[in-house]
Scaffold this active site. Sequence first.
Site, mmCIF file in Angstrom:
data_model
loop_
_atom_site.group_PDB
_atom_site.id
_atom_site.type_symbol
_atom_site.label_atom_id
_atom_site.label_comp_id
_atom_site.label_asym_id
_atom_site.label_seq_id
_atom_site.Cartn_x
_atom_site.Cartn_y
_atom_site.Cartn_z
ATOM 1 N N SER A 139 -47.693 50.886 -41.546
ATOM 2 C CA SER A 139 -48.692 51.809 -42.087
ATOM 3 C C SER A 139 -48.429 52.122 -43.548
ATOM 4 O O SER A 139 -49.276 52.712 -44.210
ATOM 5 C CB SER A 139 -48.703 53.095 -41.270
ATOM 6 O OG SER A 139 -47.396 53.569 -41.119
ATOM 7 N N HIS A 161 -53.149 46.038 -40.677
ATOM 8 C CA HIS A 161 -53.000 47.450 -40.338
ATOM 9 C C HIS A 161 -54.162 47.922 -39.464
ATOM 10 O O HIS A 161 -55.286 48.067 -39.943
ATOM 11 C CB HIS A 161 -52.909 48.262 -41.636
ATOM 12 C CG HIS A 161 -52.611 49.708 -41.446
ATOM 13 N ND1 HIS A 161 -52.913 50.664 -42.384
ATOM 14 C CD2 HIS A 161 -52.031 50.379 -40.422
ATOM 15 C CE1 HIS A 161 -52.541 51.843 -41.945
ATOM 16 N NE2 HIS A 161 -52.005 51.707 -40.758
ATOM 17 N N GLU A 173 -56.997 46.976 -42.054
ATOM 18 C CA GLU A 173 -56.680 46.878 -43.483
ATOM 19 C C GLU A 173 -55.812 45.614 -43.641
ATOM 20 O O GLU A 173 -54.790 45.474 -42.945
ATOM 21 C CB GLU A 173 -55.890 48.139 -43.875
ATOM 22 C CG GLU A 173 -56.022 48.583 -45.299
ATOM 23 C CD GLU A 173 -55.314 49.929 -45.531
ATOM 24 O OE1 GLU A 173 -54.496 50.367 -44.698
ATOM 25 O OE2 GLU A 173 -55.593 50.543 -46.576
ATOM 26 N N ASN A 211 -53.499 55.242 -45.841
ATOM 27 C CA ASN A 211 -52.516 56.333 -45.769
ATOM 28 C C ASN A 211 -52.212 56.957 -47.124
ATOM 29 O O ASN A 211 -51.725 58.079 -47.191
ATOM 30 C CB ASN A 211 -51.246 55.850 -45.068
ATOM 31 C CG ASN A 211 -51.470 55.791 -43.566
ATOM 32 O OD1 ASN A 211 -52.154 56.654 -43.006
ATOM 33 N ND2 ASN A 211 -50.936 54.787 -42.905
HETATM 34 N N1 3HC Z 1 -58.794 53.940 -26.054
HETATM 35 C C1 3HC Z 1 -60.047 53.479 -25.822
HETATM 36 N N2 3HC Z 1 -61.160 54.247 -25.959
HETATM 37 C C2 3HC Z 1 -60.970 55.526 -26.328
HETATM 38 C C3 3HC Z 1 -59.698 56.073 -26.573
HETATM 39 C C4 3HC Z 1 -58.572 55.213 -26.425
HETATM 40 N N3 3HC Z 1 -57.330 55.616 -26.657
HETATM 41 N N4 3HC Z 1 -59.853 57.366 -26.912
HETATM 42 C C5 3HC Z 1 -61.176 57.626 -26.875
HETATM 43 N N5 3HC Z 1 -61.839 56.514 -26.523
HETATM 44 C C6 3HC Z 1 -63.283 56.354 -26.366
HETATM 45 C C7 3HC Z 1 -63.797 57.237 -25.243
HETATM 46 O O1 3HC Z 1 -63.675 56.604 -23.992
HETATM 47 C C8 3HC Z 1 -65.256 57.440 -25.643
HETATM 48 O O2 3HC Z 1 -66.005 56.306 -25.296
HETATM 49 P P1 3HC Z 1 -67.562 56.455 -24.862
HETATM 50 O O3 3HC Z 1 -68.282 57.017 -26.059
HETATM 51 O O4 3HC Z 1 -67.966 55.074 -24.552
HETATM 52 O O5 3HC Z 1 -67.563 57.371 -23.698
HETATM 53 C C9 3HC Z 1 -65.175 57.464 -27.181
HETATM 54 O O6 3HC Z 1 -63.942 56.821 -27.532
HETATM 55 C C10 3HC Z 1 -65.189 58.869 -27.684
HETATM 56 O O7 3HC Z 1 -64.098 59.550 -27.078
HETATM 57 P P2 3HC Z 1 -64.151 61.051 -26.555
HETATM 58 O O8 3HC Z 1 -65.558 61.387 -26.161
HETATM 59 O O9 3HC Z 1 -63.069 61.255 -25.554
HETATM 60 O O10 3HC Z 1 -63.683 61.946 -27.761
HETATM 61 P P3 3HC Z 1 -64.162 61.965 -29.259
HETATM 62 O O11 3HC Z 1 -65.631 61.808 -29.382
HETATM 63 O O12 3HC Z 1 -63.510 63.138 -29.844
HETATM 64 O O13 3HC Z 1 -63.495 60.668 -29.893
HETATM 65 C C11 3HC Z 1 -61.749 59.737 -31.111
HETATM 66 C C12 3HC Z 1 -62.131 60.466 -29.858
HETATM 67 C C13 3HC Z 1 -62.397 58.366 -31.141
HETATM 68 C C14 3HC Z 1 -60.230 59.541 -31.082
HETATM 69 C C15 3HC Z 1 -62.248 60.545 -32.356
HETATM 70 O O14 3HC Z 1 -61.821 61.859 -32.236
HETATM 71 C C16 3HC Z 1 -61.776 60.001 -33.664
HETATM 72 O O15 3HC Z 1 -62.335 59.045 -34.205
HETATM 73 N N6 3HC Z 1 -60.731 60.630 -34.238
HETATM 74 C C17 3HC Z 1 -60.146 60.175 -35.490
HETATM 75 C C18 3HC Z 1 -59.219 59.042 -35.228
HETATM 76 C C19 3HC Z 1 -58.592 58.554 -36.490
HETATM 77 O O16 3HC Z 1 -58.772 59.033 -37.590
HETATM 78 N N7 3HC Z 1 -57.747 57.515 -36.331
HETATM 79 C C20 3HC Z 1 -57.008 56.953 -37.429
HETATM 80 C C21 3HC Z 1 -55.665 57.571 -37.492
HETATM 81 S S1 3HC Z 1 -54.717 56.967 -38.844
HETATM 82 C C22 3HC Z 1 -54.033 55.554 -38.262
HETATM 83 O O17 3HC Z 1 -54.156 55.158 -37.125
HETATM 84 C C23 3HC Z 1 -53.246 54.801 -39.263
HETATM 85 C C24 3HC Z 1 -51.791 54.944 -39.059
HETATM 86 O O18 3HC Z 1 -51.146 54.124 -39.980
HETATM 87 C C25 3HC Z 1 -51.269 56.355 -39.174
#
Ligand code: 3HC
Length: 306
Positions: A139, A161, A173, A211
């Site tokens: 990351s 990434h 990425e 990041n």
């Molecule tokens: N695996 C598969 N599908 C998932 C999941 C998982 N772990 N978590 C959620 N989902 C799916 C759900 O099943 C749902 O699908 P559906 O619409 O078909 O029913 C959909 O995603 C939406 O989930 P929820 O309704 O439970 O909840 P939300 O609408 O709040 O969505 C989220 C959850 C997608 C995690 C959303 O909150 C989100 O996009 N959050 C931001 C995530 C983010 O920023 N990630 C990047 C982090 S930084 C990173 O990874 C880089 C690293 O280097 C640090």
Amino acid sequence: MGGKGECMPPCRVETTIALPMSVSSIAVIGAGTMGSGIALTAAQSGIKAFQIDLHQATLDKAKTGHAKSLARLVEKGKMQQADADAALARISYCTDMAQAKGADWAVEAATENVEIKKKLFKAMQSTFGAQCVLATNTSSISITDIASAVGADAHRVIGMHFFNPVPIMKLVEVIKGLATSEETTQRTIALAKAMGKTPVPANDRAGFVSNRVLMPMINEAFHAWMEGVAKPEDIDQIMLLGCNFPMGPLRLADFIGLDVCHDIMMVLHRELGDPKFFPCPLLRQLVQAGRLGDKTGRGVFEYPAK
Ligand code: 3HC
């Protein structure tokens, strides 16, 4: 070296080079949140995945998670049971990298520690064939630095990434190291697309783009909390409703892992040398207390046991 913004040749996503051969099997080293998400996404895309981890317990957890995720998709009517079974059957769980030696792609998703990654890359170099791309899901760590571990094979090392949760986040990425070849880059772009992702290039600078921008924002949310600007739930609510974030920055920090956020800030601070990247003392303190977020049941917020 060129002028401003030209210090590294950017990799281009759209290309006319007819290079990429398709990937039939991928070794994913590390079965934590990111590694298990990458293996599942590959398997769902029809690619045979070797999920590798030193610890059997981590592999068991990944396997349970894979089965649950696929079952959820079947329940929702988004996948046929037969396809879910086929995806699960495409994943092999191995404690020894050698079991995956026939893989034509390797992606490392282990602990965010440069020495651990260099050791793994040496092992990957001697395990996988000469055509195998050696990708890292780091990351924030320099791809060029990681690639230095494999000497003349640095041309097939690249940053790939992914984002959490991998099965649903669209971005990959793509980061070239100094020696990464155009062929490796084009093959990586092709694989990301084959996995249903959108590859976007970034240059090899600490934190890349994602990041470099996200983590200081999260760190600033900790400062705002520490200074009493607002309560944590209100900081998140403000960003959720006012900026249309899917999660507030503090909830997102728990989701990513406070230790991961802390470590990325340390890399940014060390590599870019600007005090603005130093982790907020409150973030450091929570990490010291073992409050790492979702994975420990408590970070900024508390989470019921799953
Ligand atoms: N695996 C598969 N599908 C998932 C999941 C998982 N772990 N978590 C959620 N989902 C799916 C759900 O099943 C749902 O699908 P559906 O619409 O078909 O029913 C959909 O995603 C939406 O989930 P929820 O309704 O439970 O909840 P939300 O609408 O709040 O969505 C989220 C959850 C997608 C995690 C959303 O909150 C989100 O996009 N959050 C931001 C995530 C983010 O920023 N990630 C990047 C982090 S930084 C990173 O990874 C880089 C690293 O280097 C640090």
